[in-house]
Design a protein around this motif. Structure first.
Motif, short mmCIF file in Angstrom:
data_model
loop_
_atom_site.label_atom_id
_atom_site.label_comp_id
_atom_site.label_asym_id
_atom_site.label_seq_id
_atom_site.Cartn_x
_atom_site.Cartn_y
_atom_site.Cartn_z
N ASP A 1 0.87 -1.18 0.00
CA ASP A 1 0.00 0.00 0.00
C ASP A 1 0.90 1.23 0.00
OD1 ASP A 1 -1.72 2.12 0.54
OD2 ASP A 1 -2.94 0.99 1.97
N GLU A 2 0.88 1.99 -1.08
CA GLU A 2 1.80 3.11 -1.23
C GLU A 2 1.56 4.20 -0.19
OE1 GLU A 2 1.16 4.15 -5.28
OE2 GLU A 2 2.18 2.37 -6.05
N ARG A 3 0.37 4.24 0.39
CA ARG A 3 0.08 5.23 1.44
C ARG A 3 0.74 4.86 2.75
NH1 ARG A 3 -6.26 4.55 0.89
NH2 ARG A 3 -5.42 2.42 0.91
N GLU A 4 1.13 3.58 2.90
CA GLU A 4 1.76 3.12 4.14
C GLU A 4 3.28 3.12 4.07
OE1 GLU A 4 -1.61 0.03 5.89
OE2 GLU A 4 0.16 -0.76 4.86
N VAL A 5 3.84 3.34 2.90
CA VAL A 5 5.30 3.26 2.74
C VAL A 5 5.91 4.62 3.08
CG1 VAL A 5 7.21 2.79 1.18
CG2 VAL A 5 5.08 1.48 0.99
N VAL A 6 6.76 4.64 4.09
CA VAL A 6 7.41 5.86 4.55
C VAL A 6 8.53 6.24 3.58
CG1 VAL A 6 8.79 6.86 6.42
CG2 VAL A 6 6.87 5.33 6.95
N ASP B 1 2.51 9.94 -6.38
CA ASP B 1 1.49 10.85 -5.85
C ASP B 1 0.87 10.34 -4.56
OD1 ASP B 1 1.91 12.56 -7.95
OD2 ASP B 1 0.25 11.78 -9.16
N GLU B 2 0.68 9.02 -4.44
CA GLU B 2 0.00 8.46 -3.28
C GLU B 2 0.92 8.29 -2.08
OE1 GLU B 2 0.04 7.14 -6.26
OE2 GLU B 2 -1.97 7.64 -6.99
N GLY B 3 2.23 8.32 -2.31
CA GLY B 3 3.19 8.08 -1.23
C GLY B 3 4.51 7.60 -1.80
N CYS B 4 4.89 6.37 -1.46
CA CYS B 4 6.12 5.76 -1.99
C CYS B 4 5.79 4.38 -2.54
CB CYS B 4 7.19 5.66 -0.92
SG CYS B 4 7.94 7.24 -0.49
N GLN B 5 6.37 4.08 -3.68
CA GLN B 5 6.12 2.81 -4.37
C GLN B 5 7.34 1.91 -4.25
OE1 GLN B 5 6.14 2.16 -8.94
NE2 GLN B 5 4.02 2.72 -8.41
N ILE B 6 7.13 0.65 -3.90
CA ILE B 6 8.20 -0.34 -3.81
C ILE B 6 8.14 -1.22 -5.06
CG2 ILE B 6 9.22 -2.22 -2.50
CD1 ILE B 6 8.03 -1.03 0.01
N VAL C 1 14.41 5.68 -10.00
CA VAL C 1 14.04 5.46 -8.60
C VAL C 1 14.94 6.31 -7.71
CG1 VAL C 1 13.19 3.13 -9.04
CG2 VAL C 1 15.58 3.47 -8.35
N GLY C 2 14.55 6.44 -6.45
CA GLY C 2 15.31 7.26 -5.53
C GLY C 2 16.14 6.49 -4.52
N TRP C 3 15.77 5.22 -4.27
CA TRP C 3 16.48 4.40 -3.28
C TRP C 3 16.54 2.96 -3.77
CZ3 TRP C 3 12.64 7.87 -2.28
CH2 TRP C 3 12.99 8.99 -1.51
N ILE C 4 17.60 2.26 -3.37
CA ILE C 4 17.74 0.85 -3.69
C ILE C 4 18.18 0.10 -2.44
CG2 ILE C 4 18.31 1.24 -6.12
CD1 ILE C 4 21.26 0.79 -5.42
N VAL C 5 17.79 -1.17 -2.35
CA VAL C 5 18.25 -2.03 -1.27
C VAL C 5 18.21 -3.46 -1.77
CG1 VAL C 5 15.96 -2.36 -0.23
CG2 VAL C 5 18.01 -2.52 1.21
N SER C 6 19.18 -4.26 -1.36
CA SER C 6 19.27 -5.66 -1.77
C SER C 6 19.09 -6.55 -0.56
CB SER C 6 20.64 -5.94 -2.41
OG SER C 6 20.82 -7.32 -2.64
N ASP C 7 18.56 -7.75 -0.79
CA ASP C 7 18.61 -8.72 0.30
C ASP C 7 20.02 -9.30 0.36
OD1 ASP C 7 18.80 -10.55 -1.78
OD2 ASP C 7 16.73 -11.21 -1.63
N ALA C 8 20.32 -10.02 1.43
CA ALA C 8 21.70 -10.46 1.68
C ALA C 8 22.20 -11.47 0.65
CB ALA C 8 21.81 -11.05 3.08
N ILE C 9 21.31 -12.29 0.08
CA ILE C 9 21.76 -13.35 -0.80
C ILE C 9 21.81 -12.94 -2.26
CG2 ILE C 9 20.91 -15.13 0.76
CD1 ILE C 9 18.55 -15.54 -1.17
N GLY C 10 21.46 -11.71 -2.57
CA GLY C 10 21.60 -11.23 -3.93
C GLY C 10 20.58 -11.75 -4.91
N SER C 11 19.36 -12.01 -4.46
CA SER C 11 18.32 -12.49 -5.39
C SER C 11 17.74 -11.37 -6.24
CB SER C 11 17.20 -13.19 -4.61
OG SER C 11 16.59 -12.30 -3.70
N GLY C 12 18.06 -10.12 -5.91
CA GLY C 12 17.57 -9.01 -6.70
C GLY C 12 17.59 -7.73 -5.90
N ILE D 1 12.88 0.91 6.95
CA ILE D 1 13.01 2.30 6.55
C ILE D 1 13.09 3.16 7.80
CG2 ILE D 1 11.84 4.25 5.45
CD1 ILE D 1 10.75 2.34 3.39
N GLY D 2 14.16 3.96 7.87
CA GLY D 2 14.33 4.86 8.99
C GLY D 2 14.04 6.29 8.58
N ASN D 3 13.29 7.01 9.42
CA ASN D 3 12.95 8.40 9.16
C ASN D 3 12.71 9.08 10.50
OD1 ASN D 3 11.54 10.86 8.57
ND2 ASN D 3 11.00 10.06 6.56
N PHE D 4 13.58 10.06 10.85
CA PHE D 4 13.47 10.68 12.17
C PHE D 4 12.27 11.61 12.30
CE2 PHE D 4 17.09 12.60 9.79
CZ PHE D 4 16.47 13.77 9.36
#
Length: 361
Positions: A52-57, A350-355, A331-342, A71-74
């Protein structure tokens, strides 16, 4: 089915890397990022995930552990929001604002290393730690430690590396050229290492101003064995091996775009003013168990907005170029899982943030 999907993605990821390495690399030292990755570009599709893009910080800090996206945001309360990548749902949050022992007034960093979650608060010099099981407890199981300040200076962040140690950016007046600092596992002993690039355009600045001008992302591999440091603007990238017992050893360095900045300090408050012709540089960086990924923009910082890009440069942990990934959407941010699957990607909509996530066909 999900496990097979991840395995298939990793097979294609590894196959592409093998083919690229088999082509060989030029012996001469490249003079630009484009020259370093000449002939190594591949295209990659992405797909929107069902969050839900409205829930993604909107991220200020981002990390991943197991099947969790953090996701960290002070500005939020609590300050760390957790999403489950398998169910594609909001999983919870932790770390309230406050002055209690298990709270921080404002977070300054978020890392995952060797199965643990680390949050650092520079103003209080607090290091807050938990793991994927601890944050689910009620109340959240948090271990809090106090970190020593850099003698005769200041540390801006603390990033966990192997051996229970931490690396940070900052400055030390008695050692003005030093760029990085190693804190031992006691969190008490601090030792400086490496120096800033020699650049006449930035001569005459104080140690604090040099730190503010150069220091951007510090990204650590999942096991803490390596890290890459990228400049705040421009393209100054340094790769380090953290396994030696003394200080991390630099394995590669690229000085493609030296950032230009000048003093804008007032009294005891240090700050810098960046040249508008600097490139934006690395917007976000991440690592899996084999590679570092740098989301890079060559746009001008104060002219071309938003801060997003469709180019990801991939390096080995030792800093050798592997490939240039061209995403189908910026995109504005990237993150990988530890095993490198993608890669998981975040962009503001407009609604928030999309993953989104990468799809290799």
């Amino acid at each position: 089915m999900e496990d097979d999907h991840k395995k298939d993605k990793r097979v294609w990821w590894a196959l592409g890397t093998l083919l690229l390495f088999s082509c060989g690399r030029p012996a001469t030292r490249p003079e630009s990022v484009e020259e370093l990755f000449a002939g190594l570009e591949v295209s990659c599709s992405t797909e929107r995930m069902d969050f839900d893009e409205r829930e993604v910080v909107e991220p200020i800090y981002i990390a991943s552990l197991d099947n969790l996206l953090l996701i960290g945001n002070f500005f939020t309360e609590p300050q760390v929001t957790v999403y489950d990548l398998d169910s594609q749902r909001l999983a919870g949050s932790f770390l309230h604002k406050g002055r209690a022992n298990n709270e921080v007034l404002g977070m300054d960093g978020l890392d995952c290393c060797d199965g643990r979650i680390y949050v650092y608060s520079g103003g209080e010099r607090k290091l807050v730690m938990t793991d994927s099981a601890g944050w689910r407890q009620n109340p959240v199981a948090l271990e809090v430690r106090t970190v020593s300040e850099i003698p005769d200076g200041h540390g801006y962040d603390r990033h966990p590396i192997c051996g229970g140690r931490f690396v940070s950016t900052g400055y030390q007046f008695s050692n003005p050229d030093c760029q990085f600092f190693l804190t031992d596992s006691s969190l008490c002993q601090v030792k400086g290492f490496d120096v800033y690039p020699e650049a006449a355009v930035n001569a005459g600045l104080t140690p604090a101003e040099m730190a503010l001008g150069y220091n951007g992302n510090v990204t650590v591999s999942p096991d803490g064995s390596h890290f890459v440091a990228t400049s705040r603007q421009g393209a100054v990238w340094k790769f380090f091996d953290c396994r030696p017992d003394s200080v991390p050893v630099k394995t590669a360095e690229y000085l493609f775009e030296i950032p230009v900045f000048s003093s804008a300090s007032s009294g005891a408050h240090s700050t810098v003013r960046f040249d508008p012709d600097n490139v934006q540089g690395v917007l976000s960086a991440t690592s899996d168990d084999r590679y570092f990924y740098l989301l890079y923009s060559d746009r001008k910082p104060w002219r071309d907005w938003p801060r997003e890009s469709d180019v990801v440069y991939v390096f080995t942990h030792d800093g050798q170029p592997v490939r240039k990934i061209r995403l189908d959407i910026p995109v504005g941010w990237i993150v990988s899982d530890a095993i490198g699957s993608g890669l998981y990607l975040i962009r503001v909509v407009d609604e928030g943030c999309q993953i989104r996530r990468t799809v290799w066909k």
